[in-house]
Design an enzyme around this catalytic site. Sequence first.
Site, PDB file in Angstrom:
ATOM      1  N   LYS A  42      30.722   7.591 -45.839  1.00  0.00           N
ATOM      2  CA  LYS A  42      30.085   8.591 -44.761  1.00  0.00           C
ATOM      3  C   LYS A  42      30.535   8.117 -43.302  1.00  0.00           C
ATOM      4  O   LYS A  42      30.339   9.396 -42.589  1.00  0.00           O
ATOM      5  CB  LYS A  42      28.619   8.748 -44.944  1.00  0.00           C
ATOM      6  CG  LYS A  42      28.079   9.020 -46.498  1.00  0.00           C
ATOM      7  CD  LYS A  42      28.867  10.343 -46.928  1.00  0.00           C
ATOM      8  CE  LYS A  42      28.405  10.681 -48.332  1.00  0.00           C
ATOM      9  NZ  LYS A  42      29.250  11.830 -48.918  1.00  0.00           N
ATOM     10  N   THR A  60      19.032  15.688 -56.455  1.00  0.00           N
ATOM     11  CA  THR A  60      20.161  16.410 -57.239  1.00  0.00           C
ATOM     12  C   THR A  60      20.669  15.098 -58.248  1.00  0.00           C
ATOM     13  O   THR A  60      20.173  14.210 -58.238  1.00  0.00           O
ATOM     14  CB  THR A  60      21.553  16.476 -56.154  1.00  0.00           C
ATOM     15  OG1 THR A  60      21.814  15.031 -55.701  1.00  0.00           O
ATOM     16  CG2 THR A  60      21.176  17.338 -54.880  1.00  0.00           C
ATOM     17  N   ALA A  93      30.208   0.555 -49.926  1.00  0.00           N
ATOM     18  CA  ALA A  93      31.264   1.593 -50.274  1.00  0.00           C
ATOM     19  C   ALA A  93      30.578   3.002 -49.637  1.00  0.00           C
ATOM     20  O   ALA A  93      31.193   3.946 -48.908  1.00  0.00           O
ATOM     21  CB  ALA A  93      31.488   1.668 -51.796  1.00  0.00           C
ATOM     22  N   TYR A  94      29.579   3.475 -50.300  1.00  0.00           N
ATOM     23  CA  TYR A  94      29.019   4.776 -50.037  1.00  0.00           C
ATOM     24  C   TYR A  94      28.587   5.199 -48.459  1.00  0.00           C
ATOM     25  O   TYR A  94      29.106   5.904 -47.974  1.00  0.00           O
ATOM     26  CB  TYR A  94      27.642   4.918 -51.011  1.00  0.00           C
ATOM     27  CG  TYR A  94      27.150   6.313 -50.650  1.00  0.00           C
ATOM     28  CD1 TYR A  94      27.660   7.563 -51.512  1.00  0.00           C
ATOM     29  CD2 TYR A  94      25.897   6.701 -49.821  1.00  0.00           C
ATOM     30  CE1 TYR A  94      27.007   8.823 -51.248  1.00  0.00           C
ATOM     31  CE2 TYR A  94      25.646   8.003 -49.677  1.00  0.00           C
ATOM     32  CZ  TYR A  94      26.022   9.227 -50.594  1.00  0.00           C
ATOM     33  OH  TYR A  94      25.764  10.328 -50.217  1.00  0.00           O
TER      34      TYR A  94
HETATM   35  N1  NAP Z   1      21.540  14.396 -52.529  1.00  0.00           N
HETATM   36  C1  NAP Z   1      21.467  13.681 -51.167  1.00  0.00           C
HETATM   37  O1  NAP Z   1      20.180  13.244 -50.889  1.00  0.00           O
HETATM   38  C2  NAP Z   1      22.470  13.815 -50.073  1.00  0.00           C
HETATM   39  C3  NAP Z   1      22.123  13.466 -48.936  1.00  0.00           C
HETATM   40  C4  NAP Z   1      23.471  13.296 -48.209  1.00  0.00           C
HETATM   41  C5  NAP Z   1      24.613  13.487 -48.576  1.00  0.00           C
HETATM   42  N2  NAP Z   1      24.659  13.773 -49.819  1.00  0.00           N
HETATM   43  C6  NAP Z   1      26.362  14.162 -50.214  1.00  0.00           C
HETATM   44  O2  NAP Z   1      26.303  15.406 -50.508  1.00  0.00           O
HETATM   45  C7  NAP Z   1      27.533  15.596 -51.355  1.00  0.00           C
HETATM   46  C8  NAP Z   1      27.056  16.286 -52.861  1.00  0.00           C
HETATM   47  O3  NAP Z   1      26.031  15.775 -53.204  1.00  0.00           O
HETATM   48  P1  NAP Z   1      24.996  16.138 -54.291  1.00  0.00           P
HETATM   49  O4  NAP Z   1      23.614  15.528 -53.880  1.00  0.00           O
HETATM   50  O5  NAP Z   1      25.075  17.742 -54.403  1.00  0.00           O
HETATM   51  O6  NAP Z   1      25.382  15.785 -55.598  1.00  0.00           O
HETATM   52  P2  NAP Z   1      25.620  16.191 -57.200  1.00  0.00           P
HETATM   53  O7  NAP Z   1      24.568  17.176 -57.458  1.00  0.00           O
HETATM   54  O8  NAP Z   1      25.779  15.063 -57.856  1.00  0.00           O
HETATM   55  O9  NAP Z   1      26.947  17.060 -56.807  1.00  0.00           O
HETATM   56  C9  NAP Z   1      28.156  16.574 -56.751  1.00  0.00           C
HETATM   57  C10 NAP Z   1      29.205  17.396 -57.070  1.00  0.00           C
HETATM   58  O10 NAP Z   1      30.644  17.017 -56.770  1.00  0.00           O
HETATM   59  C11 NAP Z   1      31.271  17.524 -57.949  1.00  0.00           C
HETATM   60  N3  NAP Z   1      32.225  16.459 -58.268  1.00  0.00           N
HETATM   61  C12 NAP Z   1      32.157  15.379 -58.440  1.00  0.00           C
HETATM   62  N4  NAP Z   1      33.228  14.574 -58.641  1.00  0.00           N
HETATM   63  C13 NAP Z   1      34.330  15.453 -58.315  1.00  0.00           C
HETATM   64  C14 NAP Z   1      35.763  15.428 -58.498  1.00  0.00           C
HETATM   65  N5  NAP Z   1      36.471  14.433 -58.622  1.00  0.00           N
HETATM   66  N6  NAP Z   1      36.423  16.647 -58.181  1.00  0.00           N
HETATM   67  C15 NAP Z   1      35.798  17.577 -57.794  1.00  0.00           C
HETATM   68  N7  NAP Z   1      34.403  17.759 -57.894  1.00  0.00           N
HETATM   69  C16 NAP Z   1      33.785  16.526 -57.959  1.00  0.00           C
HETATM   70  C17 NAP Z   1      30.363  17.734 -59.077  1.00  0.00           C
HETATM   71  O11 NAP Z   1      31.024  18.708 -59.953  1.00  0.00           O
HETATM   72  P3  NAP Z   1      30.526  18.699 -61.412  1.00  0.00           P
HETATM   73  O12 NAP Z   1      28.897  19.196 -61.406  1.00  0.00           O
HETATM   74  O13 NAP Z   1      31.397  19.820 -62.003  1.00  0.00           O
HETATM   75  O14 NAP Z   1      30.693  17.677 -62.115  1.00  0.00           O
HETATM   76  C18 NAP Z   1      29.124  18.377 -58.315  1.00  0.00           C
HETATM   77  O15 NAP Z   1      29.318  19.739 -58.104  1.00  0.00           O
HETATM   78  C19 NAP Z   1      27.940  14.163 -51.811  1.00  0.00           C
HETATM   79  O16 NAP Z   1      29.125  13.914 -50.791  1.00  0.00           O
HETATM   80  C20 NAP Z   1      26.785  13.309 -51.372  1.00  0.00           C
HETATM   81  O17 NAP Z   1      27.203  12.163 -50.760  1.00  0.00           O
HETATM   82  C21 NAP Z   1      23.919  13.998 -50.562  1.00  0.00           C
END
Ligand code: NAP
Length: 99
Positions: A26, A57, A21-22
């Site tokens: 992407k 995160t 899924a994840y």
């Molecule tokens: N971390 C990594 O290594 C990594 C690598 C590649 C890509 N990414 C991608 O980067 C993006 C952000 O990830 P992150 O690591 O920053 O994750 P994170 O710290 O968990 O942040 C996720 C954010 O999404 C918000 N969110 C979740 N569900 C939502 C909804 N239904 N409606 C509106 N906002 C919602 C959360 O808001 P609240 O705080 O208010 O709950 C939070 O601000 C994701 O798409 C992830 O797949 C992350």
Amino acid sequence: TVGSITRQSEPGAETGPISAAYAPSKSFLNAVTVQYAKELKDTGILINAGCPGFCATDLNGFRGVRTPEQGAAIAIRLARLPDGGPTGGFFDDDGPIPW
Ligand SMILES: NC(=O)c1ccc[n+]([C@@H]2O[C@H](COP(=O)([O-])OP(=O)(O)OC[C@H]3O[C@@H](n4cnc5c(N)ncnc54)[C@H](OP(=O)(O)O)[C@@H]3O)[C@@H](O)[C@H]2O)c1
């Protein structure tokens, strides 16, 4: 790079755990990036995908090896591309990533 089908298909590639899924979610973002770039190619708007790397995160219980600030750098760089810069591409800090 989890969304890169090329990277996911390379033998021995370390592109995270198997995910039905994840990772495809992407890959979809990568595909839609190309479609937006085509749609907007004559507007001067540049459409690119950026990979932040594995950042500590909430998403991964803070196991990521990069800081959020490091992960944000590619988004800022892409947001500040000059007119005529690349569009329809996929990039990380090291440059282009294969789809
Ligand atoms: N971390 C990594 O290594 C990594 C690598 C590649 C890509 N990414 C991608 O980067 C993006 C952000 O990830 P992150 O690591 O920053 O994750 P994170 O710290 O968990 O942040 C996720 C954010 O999404 C918000 N969110 C979740 N569900 C939502 C909804 N239904 N409606 C509106 N906002 C919602 C959360 O808001 P609240 O705080 O208010 O709950 C939070 O601000 C994701 O798409 C992830 O797949 C992350």
